[in-house]
Design an enzyme around this catalytic site. Structure first.
Site, PDB file in Angstrom:
ATOM      1  N   SER A 148       0.844  -1.213  -0.040  1.00  0.00           N
ATOM      2  CA  SER A 148       0.098  -0.041  -0.023  1.00  0.00           C
ATOM      3  C   SER A 148       0.852   1.223   0.014  1.00  0.00           C
ATOM      4  O   SER A 148       1.781   1.286   0.700  1.00  0.00           O
ATOM      5  CB  SER A 148      -1.020   0.013   1.286  1.00  0.00           C
ATOM      6  OG  SER A 148      -1.437   1.078   1.192  1.00  0.00           O
ATOM      7  N   TYR A 161      -1.808   0.105  10.175  1.00  0.00           N
ATOM      8  CA  TYR A 161      -1.914  -0.731   8.821  1.00  0.00           C
ATOM      9  C   TYR A 161      -0.815  -0.123   8.102  1.00  0.00           C
ATOM     10  O   TYR A 161      -0.331  -1.200   7.219  1.00  0.00           O
ATOM     11  CB  TYR A 161      -3.192  -0.157   8.249  1.00  0.00           C
ATOM     12  CG  TYR A 161      -3.475  -0.651   6.620  1.00  0.00           C
ATOM     13  CD1 TYR A 161      -3.864  -1.774   6.230  1.00  0.00           C
ATOM     14  CD2 TYR A 161      -3.158   0.457   5.706  1.00  0.00           C
ATOM     15  CE1 TYR A 161      -3.681  -2.052   5.078  1.00  0.00           C
ATOM     16  CE2 TYR A 161      -3.444   0.111   4.287  1.00  0.00           C
ATOM     17  CZ  TYR A 161      -3.723  -1.091   4.010  1.00  0.00           C
ATOM     18  OH  TYR A 161      -3.789  -1.608   2.722  1.00  0.00           O
TER      19      TYR A 161
HETATM   20  P1  NAP Z   1     -11.316  -6.999   1.147  1.00  0.00           P
HETATM   21  O1  NAP Z   1     -12.384  -6.840   0.116  1.00  0.00           O
HETATM   22  O2  NAP Z   1     -11.569  -6.881   2.756  1.00  0.00           O
HETATM   23  O3  NAP Z   1     -10.627  -8.531   0.833  1.00  0.00           O
HETATM   24  C1  NAP Z   1      -9.765  -9.114   1.870  1.00  0.00           C
HETATM   25  C2  NAP Z   1      -9.298 -10.675   1.519  1.00  0.00           C
HETATM   26  O4  NAP Z   1      -8.653 -11.122   2.346  1.00  0.00           O
HETATM   27  C3  NAP Z   1     -10.778 -11.332   1.609  1.00  0.00           C
HETATM   28  O5  NAP Z   1     -10.868 -12.328   0.493  1.00  0.00           O
HETATM   29  C4  NAP Z   1     -10.564 -11.909   2.965  1.00  0.00           C
HETATM   30  O6  NAP Z   1     -11.422 -13.296   2.652  1.00  0.00           O
HETATM   31  C5  NAP Z   1      -9.196 -12.422   2.795  1.00  0.00           C
HETATM   32  N1  NAP Z   1      -8.651 -12.383   4.254  1.00  0.00           N
HETATM   33  C6  NAP Z   1      -8.678 -11.808   5.321  1.00  0.00           C
HETATM   34  N2  NAP Z   1      -7.919 -12.094   6.372  1.00  0.00           N
HETATM   35  C7  NAP Z   1      -7.557 -13.337   6.102  1.00  0.00           C
HETATM   36  C8  NAP Z   1      -6.737 -14.410   6.515  1.00  0.00           C
HETATM   37  N3  NAP Z   1      -6.461 -14.223   7.844  1.00  0.00           N
HETATM   38  N4  NAP Z   1      -6.392 -15.568   5.810  1.00  0.00           N
HETATM   39  C9  NAP Z   1      -6.633 -15.476   4.439  1.00  0.00           C
HETATM   40  N5  NAP Z   1      -7.376 -14.713   4.130  1.00  0.00           N
HETATM   41  C10 NAP Z   1      -8.107 -13.487   4.433  1.00  0.00           C
HETATM   42  O7  NAP Z   1     -10.126  -6.044   1.149  1.00  0.00           O
HETATM   43  P2  NAP Z   1      -9.166  -5.581  -0.635  1.00  0.00           P
HETATM   44  O8  NAP Z   1      -9.385  -3.981  -0.520  1.00  0.00           O
HETATM   45  O9  NAP Z   1      -9.702  -6.273  -1.594  1.00  0.00           O
HETATM   46  O10 NAP Z   1      -7.757  -5.833   0.152  1.00  0.00           O
HETATM   47  C11 NAP Z   1      -6.799  -6.701  -0.770  1.00  0.00           C
HETATM   48  C12 NAP Z   1      -5.450  -6.233  -0.457  1.00  0.00           C
HETATM   49  O11 NAP Z   1      -5.391  -5.004  -1.248  1.00  0.00           O
HETATM   50  C13 NAP Z   1      -5.023  -5.872   0.884  1.00  0.00           C
HETATM   51  O12 NAP Z   1      -3.661  -6.465   1.077  1.00  0.00           O
HETATM   52  C14 NAP Z   1      -5.146  -4.273   1.132  1.00  0.00           C
HETATM   53  O13 NAP Z   1      -4.154  -4.185   2.421  1.00  0.00           O
HETATM   54  C15 NAP Z   1      -4.469  -3.993  -0.243  1.00  0.00           C
HETATM   55  N6  NAP Z   1      -5.014  -2.615  -0.337  1.00  0.00           N
HETATM   56  C16 NAP Z   1      -6.070  -2.262  -0.478  1.00  0.00           C
HETATM   57  C17 NAP Z   1      -6.555  -1.010  -0.975  1.00  0.00           C
HETATM   58  C18 NAP Z   1      -8.029  -0.488  -0.888  1.00  0.00           C
HETATM   59  O14 NAP Z   1      -8.112   0.778  -0.998  1.00  0.00           O
HETATM   60  N7  NAP Z   1      -8.999  -1.308  -0.723  1.00  0.00           N
HETATM   61  C19 NAP Z   1      -5.555   0.038  -0.776  1.00  0.00           C
HETATM   62  C20 NAP Z   1      -4.168  -0.405  -0.779  1.00  0.00           C
HETATM   63  C21 NAP Z   1      -4.046  -1.927  -0.632  1.00  0.00           C
HETATM   64  P3  NAP Z   1     -12.062 -14.139   4.079  1.00  0.00           P
HETATM   65  O15 NAP Z   1     -12.551 -12.886   4.961  1.00  0.00           O
HETATM   66  O16 NAP Z   1     -12.941 -14.920   3.564  1.00  0.00           O
HETATM   67  O17 NAP Z   1     -10.804 -14.904   4.481  1.00  0.00           O
END
Ligand code: NAP
Length: 265
Positions: A148, A161
């Site tokens: 990020s 975070y």
């Molecule tokens: P999200 O919609 O909340 O998805 C998170 C995913 O991680 C879900 O599939 C969840 O599935 C899984 N997860 C959570 N805890 C887990 C665990 N202990 N073991 C295995 N799987 C787990 O969030 P997202 O925005 O798509 O985020 C994905 C990545 O992008 C993250 O690393 C985040 O930091 C990064 N990111 C996001 C943004 C943004 O603006 N959204 C910006 C920068 C970086 P389950 O709950 O079913 O396990």
């Protein structure tokens, strides 16, 4: 011809948000895909979308990335069923467990259990994936860790975070140096802020956060991730790319811009 024909790709956090978009994008480019996260029903739904997008094979392996035994089993199952592991995307991550209804908070307001949970998923989870996957990846393999921009720009209220994501950047650089001789590549990829994911909780992006930044759709990251996963980026390792800037470009423009970003890094 897809850019990932013949490759086997594992994506963690594939049950929703960015991971679901990524794994479906890989499937459309010809990869056989393995979907990992904790919630089987959500994974099955995304696997169906992968098959509709053209996946040669899409399999679900429910996995908690904080559990070493489960992460080892994910890698072992992939190699047993597919005979190889070419691409691993460590995408599973959380932003503010238990704090989703509150405004971003300063460092001294965090409780220890929240901090431990963040590190366990975002940093230790990525390291466990590296520990299990990197030794079985052969020359040409590509490990991608989702970081990020907050981990680099860290200002007031970026929160724990941001600290956990800075750890991901460092893990990438160390692992890249340690696997370079075997020609296994390790890179970081940051999507920029994305709407329509659940990173900030079940109600998606809160308005107070939306008001303070430019946001994009998770789809913006797909060309950059496909490029890093494919042989087009052969030789590139240890870099942190930012996908968002290539939002409105064609894939060819995006690849050229990514190469320029690598050179400038
Ligand atoms: P999200 O919609 O909340 O998805 C998170 C995913 O991680 C879900 O599939 C969840 O599935 C899984 N997860 C959570 N805890 C887990 C665990 N202990 N073991 C295995 N799987 C787990 O969030 P997202 O925005 O798509 O985020 C994905 C990545 O992008 C993250 O690393 C985040 O930091 C990064 N990111 C996001 C943004 C943004 O603006 N959204 C910006 C920068 C970086 P389950 O709950 O079913 O396990």
């Amino acid at each position: 011809m897809g850019k990932l024909d013949g490759k086997v790709a594992v994506v963690t956090g594939a049950s929703r948000g960015l991971g679901a978009v990524l794994v479906t994008g890989f499937a459309a480019e010809g990869a056989a895909v393995v979907l990992a996260a904790r919630t089987r029903a959500d994974l099955e739904r995304v696997a169906t979308a992968c098959r509709q997008a053209g996946a040669v094979r899409a399999e679900v392996v429910p996995t908690d990335v904080t559990d070493a035994v489960q992460v080892d089993a994910l890698v072992r199952t992939t190699v047993d069923r597919f005979g190889q592991l070419d691409v691993f995307v460590a995408n599973a991550g959380v932003a503010r467990p238990g704090l989703t209804d509150k405004p971003m908070t300063t460092l001294e307001t965090y409780d220890l259990d929240v901090v431990e949970q963040l590190f366990r998923i975002n940093a230790i989870g990525v390291w466990l994936c590296m520990k299990a996957a990197l030794p079985v990846m052969s020359a040409g393999g590509s490990f991608i860790a989702i970081g990020s921009g907050l981990g680099r720009s860290a200002g007031a209220r970026a929160g724990i975070y941001a600290v956990s994501k800075a750890c991901v950047d460092v893990l990438v650089r160390i692992a890249a140096a340690e696997t370079a001789e075997r020609q296994v590549r390790v890179n970081g990829l940051s999507p920029g802020g994305m709407v329509d994911t659940y990173l900030f909780g079940p109600n998606k992006m809160p308005d107070y956060i939306k008001a303070h930044a430019r946001w994009s759709e998770p789809e913006v990251i797909v060309p950059a991730a496909v490029w890093l996963a494919s042989d087009d980026s052969r030789g590139i390792t240890g870099v942190q790319l930012v996908a968002k800037e290539f939002n409105s470009m064609s894939p060819e423009q995006c690849f050229a811009a990514l190469r320029a970003q690598v050179t400038a890094d």
